[in-house]
Design a protein around this motif. Structure first.
Motif, PDB file in Angstrom:
ATOM      1  N   GLU A 137      -4.866  14.715  -1.507  1.00 17.10           N
ATOM      2  CA  GLU A 137      -6.009  14.835  -0.584  1.00 17.10           C
ATOM      3  C   GLU A 137      -6.134  16.258  -0.055  1.00 17.10           C
ATOM      4  O   GLU A 137      -7.225  16.726   0.269  1.00 17.10           O
ATOM      5  CB  GLU A 137      -5.855  13.855   0.594  1.00 17.10           C
ATOM      6  N   LYS A 179      -1.024   3.155  -6.057  1.00 18.88           N
ATOM      7  CA  LYS A 179      -2.227   3.479  -6.852  1.00 18.88           C
ATOM      8  C   LYS A 179      -2.171   3.051  -8.316  1.00 18.88           C
ATOM      9  O   LYS A 179      -2.426   1.905  -8.634  1.00 18.88           O
ATOM     10  CB  LYS A 179      -2.528   4.979  -6.727  1.00 18.88           C
ATOM     11  N   TYR A 197      -0.781  14.683   2.633  1.00 21.55           N
ATOM     12  CA  TYR A 197      -1.440  13.425   3.015  1.00 21.55           C
ATOM     13  C   TYR A 197      -0.520  12.272   2.648  1.00 21.55           C
ATOM     14  O   TYR A 197      -0.045  12.188   1.508  1.00 21.55           O
ATOM     15  CB  TYR A 197      -2.787  13.246   2.295  1.00 21.55           C
ATOM     16  N   HIS A 198      -0.296  11.374   3.604  1.00 19.61           N
ATOM     17  CA  HIS A 198       0.614  10.266   3.318  1.00 19.61           C
ATOM     18  C   HIS A 198       0.098   8.905   3.771  1.00 19.61           C
ATOM     19  O   HIS A 198       0.815   7.920   3.644  1.00 19.61           O
ATOM     20  CB  HIS A 198       1.990  10.553   3.931  1.00 19.61           C
ATOM     21  N   SER A 255       0.846  -1.197   0.000  1.00 21.86           N
ATOM     22  CA  SER A 255       0.000   0.000   0.000  1.00 21.86           C
ATOM     23  C   SER A 255       0.878   1.242   0.000  1.00 21.86           C
ATOM     24  O   SER A 255       2.078   1.173   0.315  1.00 21.86           O
ATOM     25  CB  SER A 255      -0.879   0.033   1.258  1.00 21.86           C
ATOM     26  N   GLY A 256       0.255   2.355  -0.337  1.00 22.16           N
ATOM     27  CA  GLY A 256       0.981   3.610  -0.359  1.00 22.16           C
ATOM     28  C   GLY A 256       1.573   3.942   1.000  1.00 22.16           C
ATOM     29  O   GLY A 256       2.749   4.337   1.115  1.00 22.16           O
ATOM     30  N   ALA A 257       0.768   3.765   2.049  1.00 20.64           N
ATOM     31  CA  ALA A 257       1.239   4.099   3.396  1.00 20.64           C
ATOM     32  C   ALA A 257       2.479   3.274   3.743  1.00 20.64           C
ATOM     33  O   ALA A 257       3.450   3.788   4.321  1.00 20.64           O
ATOM     34  CB  ALA A 257       0.130   3.856   4.412  1.00 20.64           C
ATOM     35  N   ILE A 280       2.492   8.839  -4.946  1.00 21.47           N
ATOM     36  CA  ILE A 280       1.499   7.763  -4.881  1.00 21.47           C
ATOM     37  C   ILE A 280       0.239   8.141  -5.652  1.00 21.47           C
ATOM     38  O   ILE A 280      -0.346   7.309  -6.341  1.00 21.47           O
ATOM     39  CB  ILE A 280       1.244   7.410  -3.391  1.00 21.47           C
ATOM     40  N   GLN A 281      -0.169   9.392  -5.581  1.00 22.24           N
ATOM     41  CA  GLN A 281      -1.358   9.822  -6.332  1.00 22.24           C
ATOM     42  C   GLN A 281      -0.993  10.404  -7.705  1.00 22.24           C
ATOM     43  O   GLN A 281      -1.736  10.272  -8.668  1.00 22.24           O
ATOM     44  CB  GLN A 281      -2.162  10.858  -5.518  1.00 22.24           C
ATOM     45  N   GLU A 333       4.545  15.729  -1.509  1.00 26.33           N
ATOM     46  CA  GLU A 333       3.808  15.362  -2.723  1.00 26.33           C
ATOM     47  C   GLU A 333       4.062  16.475  -3.747  1.00 26.33           C
ATOM     48  O   GLU A 333       3.807  17.643  -3.453  1.00 26.33           O
ATOM     49  CB  GLU A 333       2.305  15.320  -2.458  1.00 26.33           C
ATOM     50  N   ASP A 393       6.602  11.919  -2.756  1.00 29.12           N
ATOM     51  CA  ASP A 393       5.487  10.982  -2.618  1.00 29.12           C
ATOM     52  C   ASP A 393       4.610  11.135  -3.858  1.00 29.12           C
ATOM     53  O   ASP A 393       3.812  12.053  -3.958  1.00 29.12           O
ATOM     54  CB  ASP A 393       4.706  11.262  -1.321  1.00 29.12           C
ATOM     55  N   VAL A 398       5.500   4.739   2.064  1.00 27.07           N
ATOM     56  CA  VAL A 398       5.993   5.954   2.726  1.00 27.07           C
ATOM     57  C   VAL A 398       6.729   5.579   4.020  1.00 27.07           C
ATOM     58  O   VAL A 398       7.810   6.100   4.312  1.00 27.07           O
ATOM     59  CB  VAL A 398       4.830   6.939   3.013  1.00 27.07           C
TER      60      VAL A 398
HETATM   61  C1  LIG Z   1       0.092  11.099  -1.780  1.00 26.48           C
HETATM   62  C2  LIG Z   1      -0.396   9.875  -1.064  1.00 26.48           C
HETATM   63  N1  LIG Z   1       0.441   9.226  -0.242  1.00 26.48           N
HETATM   64  C3  LIG Z   1       0.064   8.117   0.398  1.00 26.48           C
HETATM   65  C4  LIG Z   1      -1.221   7.608   0.263  1.00 26.48           C
HETATM   66  C5  LIG Z   1      -1.612   6.368   0.999  1.00 26.48           C
HETATM   67  O1  LIG Z   1      -1.796   5.313   0.103  1.00 26.48           O
HETATM   68  P1  LIG Z   1      -2.629   4.027   0.542  1.00 26.48           P
HETATM   69  O2  LIG Z   1      -4.056   4.446   0.693  1.00 26.48           O
HETATM   70  O3  LIG Z   1      -2.429   3.046  -0.584  1.00 26.48           O
HETATM   71  O4  LIG Z   1      -2.034   3.536   1.819  1.00 26.48           O
HETATM   72  C6  LIG Z   1      -2.122   8.253  -0.583  1.00 26.48           C
HETATM   73  C7  LIG Z   1      -3.488   7.761  -0.737  1.00 26.48           C
HETATM   74  O5  LIG Z   1      -4.419   8.480  -1.093  1.00 26.48           O
HETATM   75  C8  LIG Z   1      -1.694   9.433  -1.270  1.00 26.48           C
HETATM   76  O6  LIG Z   1      -2.517  10.094  -2.085  1.00 26.48           O
END
Ligand SMILES: Cc1ncc(COP(=O)(O)O)c(C=O)c1O
Length: 443
Positions: free
Chosen positions: A231, A288, A153-154, A125-127, A261-262, A226, A259, A130
């Motif tokens: 978010e 993602k 947001y992370h 997962s993204g979290a 992820i998005q 980011e 980051d 990170v």
């Molecule tokens: C920039 C960013 N980092 C981290 C995350 C967390 O990712 P995850 O929901 O897959 O844990 C998100 C999720 O929206 C995100 O947009």
């Protein structure tokens, strides 16, 4: 299976009776904390549409929060993941490895900015990505502090909650949070008190001043940012801000973590959003869009930083699952074949053109912004910059009722965001924009 018709089709009210029945079961079986934006239960999805249990076909401007950039069940994703499912589903890469993981790592090492030697570690997962970027940066620098930004947001794990700016709904009642996290200003041009033109310079100076005075640059392991705050409201930091922060990190031996992820994987019209200002991050986190909807995440970065952690220090049972890796290779193949960067740029052109015309008509729209297939409108009380969360919620509701999936975001809950699959047809894109325009006249 029949081809999914690329049309909006409403045969019941939204949500329909079958979705309502399922929602009642959801309420009884799933905790309240797992919220739902639009309670229509999906049976099939692809291209630019989602089909629900009642036979409605909705236009998708959400992509499951920026995930299905290549569309749902994209041909190459299904083909490769299905073949992998039939071969084997899991061995644990840390026990007996397999080629798919290495191939995804090689692709990421090649696609991410910078031609230095790189390594990639895969997670779920993204979290998790990170969290691991922070572990790696700490291990490399032998420092502990982590600097993050306002509106950032992370994720939802303990450390990533600490890294996240907004309290409600992400953090409220879930503390205490991980220590050694320091938050500094982000160059949010629309809301910068002395004006957008001063924003990059002033915000960078303030951020650097705070790091230097309050933390000590020599104590900072990583700066995590980011390239476009997702978010937080699709906030593109004022031009010049990111390079200044990256430069400061480099000058002080701090690991600069983008980051993405998005924003990654063609979402903003480039493979990675940090390319826009020529930033070469030390580490980059992705998830993602990486695997066409299967859970996969990655940390990619400079070999010497990535290799700092001792053997066995990184990983996890499922990280880089073989089916998810096969899906990622299919997603990347699709991105290249269909030139999804070009498609994202075309989406921006169409969306921004129409939304800016709407902005002239409706003074509730304060700003139209974003890049590629990551576009948003920030809604305000007419004639002011006061955030208008009520209008945002009403607008989203009106779109949902008409069969258009849209999401909201923003620190003040006043941003309507659009993240269509990058393969969406232009007719559907325009029809979705018609619905937004019509909803604006009513709101
Ligand atoms: C920039 C960013 N980092 C981290 C995350 C967390 O990712 P995850 O929901 O897959 O844990 C998100 C999720 O929206 C995100 O947009």
């Amino acid at each position: 299976m029949t081809e999914l018709s690329q049309e909006r089709r409403l045969v019941t009210s939204i949500p329909g009776p079958k979705s309502q029945e399922l929602m009642a079961r959801k309420v009884a079986a799933v905790p309240n904390g797992i919220g739902v934006t639009l309670p229509v239960f999906v049976t099939r999805a692809g291209g630019g549409v989602l089909e629900d249990v009642d036979g409605n076909s909705l236009i998708d401007f959400g992509s499951g929060i920026a995930v299905t950039s290549v569309g749902n069940s994209a041909e190459a994703v299904v083909r490769r993941a299905t073949a992998q499912l039939a071969d084997f589903t899991h061995t644990c890469f840390m026990v007996t490895p397999y080629e798919g993981y290495v191939e995804v790592a090689e692709q990421l090492n090649e696609l991410t900015p910078g031609d230095h030697e790189k390594r990639t570690a895969l997670f779920n997962s993204g979290a998790e990505a990170v969290e691991n970027a922070v572990k790696i940066a700490r291990s490399y620098t032998k420092r502990t502090a982590v600097v993050v930004f306002d509106h950032g947001y992370h994720g939802r794990t303990n450390l990533t909650m600490a890294l996240t700016a907004k309290n409600m709904p992400y953090k409220e009642g879930f503390g205490p949070f991980a220590p050694e996290v320091y938050r500094v200003p982000l160059a949010y041009g629309y809301r910068w008190l002395t004006g957008a033109e001063n924003c990059a310079e002033e915000a960078a100076a303030q951020a650097i001043d705070m790091i230097t005075k309050q933390v000590g640059a020599e104590n900072v392991a990583a700066i995590v940012i980011e390239p476009i705050a997702g978010e937080g409201g699709f906030i593109e930091p004022a031009k010049g801000f990111l390079p200044k922060i990256a430069e400061f990190a480099k000058a002080n031996g701090i690991v600069f973590v983008a980051d993405e992820i998005q924003t990654g994987f063609c979402r903003t019209g480039q493979w990675f959003a940090c390319e826009d200002e020529g930033i070469v991050p030390d580490l980059i986190t992705t998830a993602k869009g990486i695997a066409g909807g299967l859970p996969l995440a990655a940390v990619t970065g400079r070999a010497e930083i990535m290799d700092a952690a001792h053997a066995g220090g990184l990983g996890g049972t499922y990280g880089g699952n073989p089916v998810a890796c096969a899906a990622a290779l299919g997603a990347i193949e699709t991105m290249k074949e269909l030139d999804l960067n070009a498609r994202a740029r075309r989406i921006e052109e169409v969306m921004k053109g129409r939304l800016r015309t709407m902005q002239e008509k409706f003074d509730v729209i304060g700003e139209v912004r974003g890049r590629g297939g990551m576009i948003a409108v920030e809604l305000v009380e007419p004639g002011t910059t006061t955030p208008n969360a009520a209008a945002t919620a009403a607008l989203a509701k009106a779109c949902h009722a008409e069969g258009l999936v849209v999401l909201t975001c923003g620190t003040y809950g006043n941003v309507l965001r659009f993240l269509p699959p990058l393969v969406i047809g232009e007719d559907l894109l325009n029809e979705g924009l018609d619905i937004i325009e019509e909803a604006l006249t009513r709101v």
